[in-house]
Design a protein around this motif. Sequence first.
Motif, PDB file in Angstrom:
ATOM      1  N   UNK A  58       0.973  -1.383  -0.042  1.00 65.46           N
ATOM      2  CA  UNK A  58      -0.225  -0.019   0.009  1.00 65.46           C
ATOM      3  C   UNK A  58       0.746   1.535   0.082  1.00 65.46           C
ATOM      4  N   UNK A  59       1.856   1.136   0.880  1.00 64.96           N
ATOM      5  CA  UNK A  59       2.906   2.348   0.658  1.00 64.96           C
ATOM      6  C   UNK A  59       3.588   2.755  -0.634  1.00 64.96           C
ATOM      7  N   UNK A  60       3.688   1.568  -1.283  1.00 59.12           N
ATOM      8  CA  UNK A  60       4.493   1.678  -2.599  1.00 59.12           C
ATOM      9  C   UNK A  60       3.391   2.096  -3.721  1.00 59.12           C
ATOM     10  N   UNK A  61       2.229   1.175  -3.754  1.00 59.18           N
ATOM     11  CA  UNK A  61       1.208   1.518  -4.876  1.00 59.18           C
ATOM     12  C   UNK A  61       0.305   2.729  -4.523  1.00 59.18           C
ATOM     13  N   UNK A  62       0.219   3.259  -3.555  1.00 53.85           N
ATOM     14  CA  UNK A  62      -0.550   4.487  -3.316  1.00 53.85           C
ATOM     15  C   UNK A  62       0.114   5.443  -4.328  1.00 53.85           C
ATOM     16  N   UNK A  63       1.590   5.998  -4.078  1.00 50.19           N
ATOM     17  CA  UNK A  63       1.867   6.992  -4.945  1.00 50.19           C
ATOM     18  C   UNK A  63       1.872   6.618  -6.311  1.00 50.19           C
ATOM     19  N   UNK A  64       2.241   5.466  -6.733  1.00 52.62           N
ATOM     20  CA  UNK A  64       2.036   5.034  -8.244  1.00 52.62           C
ATOM     21  C   UNK A  64       0.871   5.174  -8.618  1.00 52.62           C
ATOM     22  N   UNK A  65      -0.257   4.811  -7.857  1.00 51.32           N
ATOM     23  CA  UNK A  65      -1.623   5.041  -8.421  1.00 51.32           C
ATOM     24  C   UNK A  65      -2.023   6.610  -8.801  1.00 51.32           C
ATOM     25  N   UNK A  66      -1.346   7.534  -7.766  1.00 47.34           N
ATOM     26  CA  UNK A  66      -1.578   9.005  -7.900  1.00 47.34           C
ATOM     27  C   UNK A  66      -0.946   9.359  -9.197  1.00 47.34           C
ATOM     28  N   UNK A  69      -2.891   8.359 -12.446  1.00 46.67           N
ATOM     29  CA  UNK A  69      -3.795   8.972 -12.580  1.00 46.67           C
ATOM     30  C   UNK A  69      -3.712  10.458 -13.068  1.00 46.67           C
ATOM     31  N   UNK A  70      -2.284  10.815 -13.195  1.00 51.98           N
ATOM     32  CA  UNK A  70      -2.103  12.239 -13.464  1.00 51.98           C
ATOM     33  C   UNK A  70      -1.897  13.127 -12.520  1.00 51.98           C
ATOM     34  N   UNK A  71      -1.777  12.680 -11.239  1.00 54.01           N
ATOM     35  CA  UNK A  71      -1.495  13.549  -9.912  1.00 54.01           C
ATOM     36  C   UNK A  71      -0.010  14.055  -9.699  1.00 54.01           C
ATOM     37  N   UNK A  72       0.940  13.273 -10.105  1.00 52.76           N
ATOM     38  CA  UNK A  72       2.110  13.608 -10.024  1.00 52.76           C
ATOM     39  C   UNK A  72       2.261  13.515  -8.404  1.00 52.76           C
ATOM     40  N   UNK A  73       3.746  13.583  -8.199  1.00 53.87           N
ATOM     41  CA  UNK A  73       4.326  13.568  -6.711  1.00 53.87           C
ATOM     42  C   UNK A  73       4.922  14.872  -6.110  1.00 53.87           C
ATOM     43  N   UNK A  74       4.232  15.976  -6.910  1.00 53.36           N
ATOM     44  CA  UNK A  74       4.953  17.143  -6.357  1.00 53.36           C
ATOM     45  C   UNK A  74       6.397  17.397  -7.182  1.00 53.36           C
ATOM     46  N   UNK A  76       9.569  17.218  -6.273  1.00 49.40           N
ATOM     47  CA  UNK A  76      10.414  16.705  -5.232  1.00 49.40           C
ATOM     48  C   UNK A  76      11.835  16.952  -5.573  1.00 49.40           C
ATOM     49  N   UNK A  77      12.054  16.918  -6.876  1.00 49.44           N
ATOM     50  CA  UNK A  77      13.446  16.959  -7.407  1.00 49.44           C
ATOM     51  C   UNK A  77      13.815  18.572  -7.734  1.00 49.44           C
ATOM     52  N   UNK A  78      12.936  19.388  -7.685  1.00 54.49           N
ATOM     53  CA  UNK A  78      12.981  20.802  -8.188  1.00 54.49           C
ATOM     54  C   UNK A  78      13.075  20.678  -9.540  1.00 54.49           C
ATOM     55  N   UNK A  79      12.255  19.739 -10.237  1.00 55.68           N
ATOM     56  CA  UNK A  79      12.210  19.708 -11.838  1.00 55.68           C
ATOM     57  C   UNK A  79      10.967  19.074 -12.059  1.00 55.68           C
ATOM     58  N   UNK A  80      10.088  19.822 -12.623  1.00 55.26           N
ATOM     59  CA  UNK A  80       8.910  19.572 -12.979  1.00 55.26           C
ATOM     60  C   UNK A  80       9.128  18.098 -13.892  1.00 55.26           C
ATOM     61  N   UNK A  81       8.132  17.295 -13.616  1.00 56.05           N
ATOM     62  CA  UNK A  81       8.085  15.901 -14.312  1.00 56.05           C
ATOM     63  C   UNK A  81       8.900  14.968 -13.749  1.00 56.05           C
ATOM     64  N   UNK A  82       9.788  15.306 -12.795  1.00 55.51           N
ATOM     65  CA  UNK A  82      10.689  14.176 -12.092  1.00 55.51           C
ATOM     66  C   UNK A  82      10.158  13.830 -10.815  1.00 55.51           C
ATOM     67  N   UNK A  83      10.239  12.607 -10.660  1.00 60.56           N
ATOM     68  CA  UNK A  83       9.566  11.987  -9.318  1.00 60.56           C
ATOM     69  C   UNK A  83      10.880  12.204  -8.177  1.00 60.56           C
ATOM     70  N   UNK A  84      12.005  11.772  -8.421  1.00 61.29           N
ATOM     71  CA  UNK A  84      13.109  11.850  -7.529  1.00 61.29           C
ATOM     72  C   UNK A  84      14.280  12.146  -8.519  1.00 61.29           C
ATOM     73  N   UNK A  85      15.117  13.028  -7.933  1.00 59.18           N
ATOM     74  CA  UNK A  85      16.254  13.533  -8.608  1.00 59.18           C
ATOM     75  C   UNK A  85      17.658  12.574  -8.117  1.00 59.18           C
ATOM     76  N   UNK A  86      18.807  13.173  -8.794  1.00 56.44           N
ATOM     77  CA  UNK A  86      19.756  12.692  -8.270  1.00 56.44           C
ATOM     78  C   UNK A  86      20.208  12.867  -6.625  1.00 56.44           C
ATOM     79  N   UNK A  87      20.899  11.852  -6.263  1.00 58.72           N
ATOM     80  CA  UNK A  87      21.004  11.893  -4.806  1.00 58.72           C
ATOM     81  C   UNK A  87      22.213  13.178  -4.828  1.00 58.72           C
ATOM     82  N   UNK A  88      21.784  14.163  -3.717  1.00 51.10           N
ATOM     83  CA  UNK A  88      22.754  15.302  -3.437  1.00 51.10           C
ATOM     84  C   UNK A  88      24.018  14.719  -3.474  1.00 51.10           C
ATOM     85  N   UNK A  89      24.419  13.841  -2.669  1.00 53.26           N
ATOM     86  CA  UNK A  89      25.871  13.633  -2.284  1.00 53.26           C
ATOM     87  C   UNK A  89      26.186  12.269  -3.151  1.00 53.26           C
TER      88      UNK A  89
END
Length: 153
Positions: A58-66, A69-74, A76-89
């Motif tokens: 449920x923790x994994x599928x919830x965000x994938x479902x959003x 459905x076109x909701x995006x995850x915000x 996160x990586x300061x780049x529109x359309x990206x789910x998560x960016x490169x690790x800073x370090x």
Amino acid sequence: MDWTATLQGLVGGILIGLSAVWLMGTMGRIAGISGIVGNLITQRPKGDSAWRITFLLGLISGPLLVMALGGGLGNVANAPGMVIGEPAGGVLLMLVAGFLVGIGTGLGSGCTSGHGVCGLSRLSVRSLTATVTFLVTAIITVYVVRHVMGGGA
């Protein structure tokens, strides 16, 4: 002020609270992620793994479902359309950090979901102490990384 982000945070917080109450009410279990994962990996009591696997799915599928459905995850990586960016370090630092978090949750007998959400709602002094420790450590870490070491934005 971005009301969409505020409402998303509010709805997310309500859903986290409801899931913690549901798990406690129906199964008498604490919704602490480190305990759920740790006991699934190490102890595996007979007949106890199905709900743990379901919870984690449920923790994994919830965000994938959003996302589906076109909701995006915000942003996160300061780049529109990206789910998560490169690790800073870098990946190695991310692995070391994850390992240290795992050690910390073992030493603290739980994580922010167990202590911060479930423990504080039960007025647990131990959970209050753990949550304050988590927050102070996070504040110090961010300060050191950003201002002493000069990394991050």
